[in-house]
Design an enzyme around this catalytic site. Structure first.
Site, PDB file in Angstrom:
ATOM      1  N   TYR A   1      26.568 112.478 161.975  1.00 30.89           N
ATOM      2  CA  TYR A   1      27.486 113.511 161.501  1.00 30.89           C
ATOM      3  C   TYR A   1      26.746 114.564 160.692  1.00 30.89           C
ATOM      4  O   TYR A   1      25.933 114.250 159.831  1.00 30.89           O
ATOM      5  CB  TYR A   1      28.582 112.886 160.625  1.00 30.89           C
ATOM      6  CG  TYR A   1      29.557 112.056 161.422  1.00 30.89           C
ATOM      7  CD1 TYR A   1      30.420 112.644 162.350  1.00 30.89           C
ATOM      8  CD2 TYR A   1      29.609 110.674 161.253  1.00 30.89           C
ATOM      9  CE1 TYR A   1      31.313 111.883 163.090  1.00 30.89           C
ATOM     10  CE2 TYR A   1      30.507 109.896 161.970  1.00 30.89           C
ATOM     11  CZ  TYR A   1      31.349 110.514 162.887  1.00 30.89           C
ATOM     12  OH  TYR A   1      32.228 109.761 163.612  1.00 30.89           O
TER      13      TYR A   1
ATOM     14  N   LYS B   1      33.857  87.111 137.545  1.00 36.10           N
ATOM     15  CA  LYS B   1      34.953  88.058 137.765  1.00 36.10           C
ATOM     16  C   LYS B   1      34.733  88.801 139.089  1.00 36.10           C
ATOM     17  O   LYS B   1      33.630  88.745 139.660  1.00 36.10           O
ATOM     18  CB  LYS B   1      35.028  89.042 136.600  1.00 36.10           C
ATOM     19  CG  LYS B   1      33.802  89.920 136.460  1.00 36.10           C
ATOM     20  CD  LYS B   1      33.832  90.724 135.161  1.00 36.10           C
ATOM     21  CE  LYS B   1      32.593  91.574 135.026  1.00 36.10           C
ATOM     22  NZ  LYS B   1      32.480  92.185 133.684  1.00 36.10           N
TER      23      LYS B   1
HETATM   24  C1  LIG Z   1      31.222  91.678 133.153  1.00 34.39           C
HETATM   25  C2  LIG Z   1      31.052  91.160 131.780  1.00 34.39           C
HETATM   26  C3  LIG Z   1      29.921  90.406 131.428  1.00 34.39           C
HETATM   27  C4  LIG Z   1      28.757  90.203 132.379  1.00 34.39           C
HETATM   28  O1  LIG Z   1      28.026  91.397 132.474  1.00 34.39           O
HETATM   29  P1  LIG Z   1      26.655  91.452 133.309  1.00 34.39           P
HETATM   30  O2  LIG Z   1      26.097  92.776 133.004  1.00 34.39           O
HETATM   31  O3  LIG Z   1      27.045  91.297 134.742  1.00 34.39           O
HETATM   32  O4  LIG Z   1      25.847  90.308 132.829  1.00 34.39           O
HETATM   33  C5  LIG Z   1      29.871  89.879 130.162  1.00 34.39           C
HETATM   34  N1  LIG Z   1      30.880  90.093 129.273  1.00 34.39           N
HETATM   35  C6  LIG Z   1      31.953  90.825 129.565  1.00 34.39           C
HETATM   36  C7  LIG Z   1      33.003  91.048 128.548  1.00 34.39           C
HETATM   37  C8  LIG Z   1      32.079  91.385 130.820  1.00 34.39           C
HETATM   38  O5  LIG Z   1      33.165  92.121 131.111  1.00 34.39           O
END
Ligand SMILES: *Cc1c(COP(=O)(O)O)cnc(C)c1O
Length: 356
Positions: A253, A35
């Site tokens: 800054y 994702k």
């Molecule tokens: C993002 C996500 C994962 C993976 O999580 P990690 O901590 O990156 O391993 C697994 N399951 C769901 C439903 C997620 O949204």
């Protein structure tokens, strides 16, 4: 000469990290979570390094379609399911497995005209209170879905809010067991943390994300120091200017750093508009010309300033690693009060990316 910043994606590290996830959960199939554009690495760049996976999990239809159009024929899981009933036509066309977390989605599935049944992941709210049915609602939702011609294989799914700790797993596992009572079904529960550290959560499919990219699910890189994971992303730049400071001279800054003696500092072509965290304080680790040193002063949009005291040989053109093998992304993240996840996802579009 162009600006010297570049992100390098190590395709062999991705392959290697997937193999480590497999070793950790040898009896489960793997959803590789890609994702958010593969956690900022670029889904089109990385998916071919992960084809040993059993499926890809993501949440954006465009990313799912991209994988299908590139020829990926094995499963794709939509982690948040469909957002509107009219997307079911696309799920049908591209054969996408969908999470179902709300009653309106069951009704939409009941009404849809599909060419073939869709596989469904029924989501349990294991206590995190984001998506999913309460344990006591799961049995009814399961049977309603099971009765629909539009539904193919069914799996129970849950997610952990605190997968790092044993206590964080125990409560949710109890809720999941309650929800699954009397149902003979496959399960998919484990994120990266549970995949690495909680065998009892593995079941049929695990869903690792962050470990595929070689960073820590806990935010502490020492937690994964002995797992053999390799960073998939390296962010490099170079020193483009050097300043010699005298006692009391301010840097950047707000003059948030002042020299306490004579000091050489280097100016690096990387700033928050490249995805470097603006909240990184003086002292954030950085690798300059083969030596670990630290940032000094505020992070600017396009530049950061670094202490050259430990590397007197460094000068204009010296190589800098912002994160990668020598400075872990988790170290930079924790100095800045965030997690490696955020830094990799925030790599800015203006940074050129190369594959290695
Ligand atoms: C993002 C996500 C994962 C993976 O999580 P990690 O901590 O990156 O391993 C697994 N399951 C769901 C439903 C997620 O949204």
């Amino acid at each position: 000469m162009s600006r010297p910043i570049v992100a390098t994606i190590d395709t062999s590290a991705l392959r290697h990290n997937l193999a480590i996830a497999r070793q950790a959960a040898p009896h489960s199939r793997i959803w590789s979570v890609v994702k958010a554009n593969a956690y900022g690495h670029g889904i089109d760049r990385v998916w071919q390094s992960l084809t040993d996976t059993d499926g890809f999990a993501l949440l954006n239809l465009a990313e799912a379609i991209l994988l299908r159009e590139h020829g990926w024929e094995k499963p794709i899981l939509l982690l948040e399911g469909f957002f509107h009933a009219d997307e079911l036509e696309i799920l049908d066309r591209y054969r996408l497995t969908t999470s179902v977390h709300s009653n309106w989605q069951i009704q939409a599935l009941a009404k849809a005209k599909l060419a073939a049944p869709l596989d469904v992941y029924l989501k349990i709210n294991s206590g995190m209170n984001r998506l999913g049915f309460q344990p006591e609602q799961v049995n009814q939702a399961w049977h309603k879905l099971r009765s629909l011609d539009n539904v193919g294989e069914m799996t129970l799914m849950a997610h952990f809010a605190e997968g790092e700790t044993t206590e964080g797993i125990a409560g949710p596992m109890k809720r999941i067991a309650d929800a699954a009572q009397g149902l003979d079904c496959p399960r998919s529960l484990a994120n990266s943390a549970a995949t690495l550290w909680h065998r009892e959560t593995h079941y049929d499919w695990v869903r690792p994300g962050i470990i595929l990219y070689g960073a820590s699910p806990s935010g502490n890189w020492q937690d994964i120091a002995r797992c053999g994971l390799q960073p998939a992303m390296t962010l490099n730049s170079a020193i483009i200017a050097v300043q010699g400071l005298k006692t009391g001279d301010g840097v950047g800054y707000g003059a948030r750093y002042r020299a306490t003696g004579e000091q050489r500092i280097g100016v690096v072509a990387c700033g928050y508009a490249d995805g470097y965290p603006r909240h990184a304080p003086t002292g954030t680790p950085v690798w300059v010309d083969g030596v670990k040193t630290q940032t000094v002063g505020a992070i600017s949009m396009d530049m950061i300033t670094v202490d050259l005291t430990p590397c007197p040989q460094a000068g204009i053109g010296s190589q800098v690693e912002l994160w990668g093998n020598n400075v872990k992304i988790d170290e930079v993240a924790s100095a800045a009060g965030t997690v490696g996840y955020e830094l990799m996802c925030a790599l800015a579009p203006r940074v050129p990316v190369q594959l290695r």
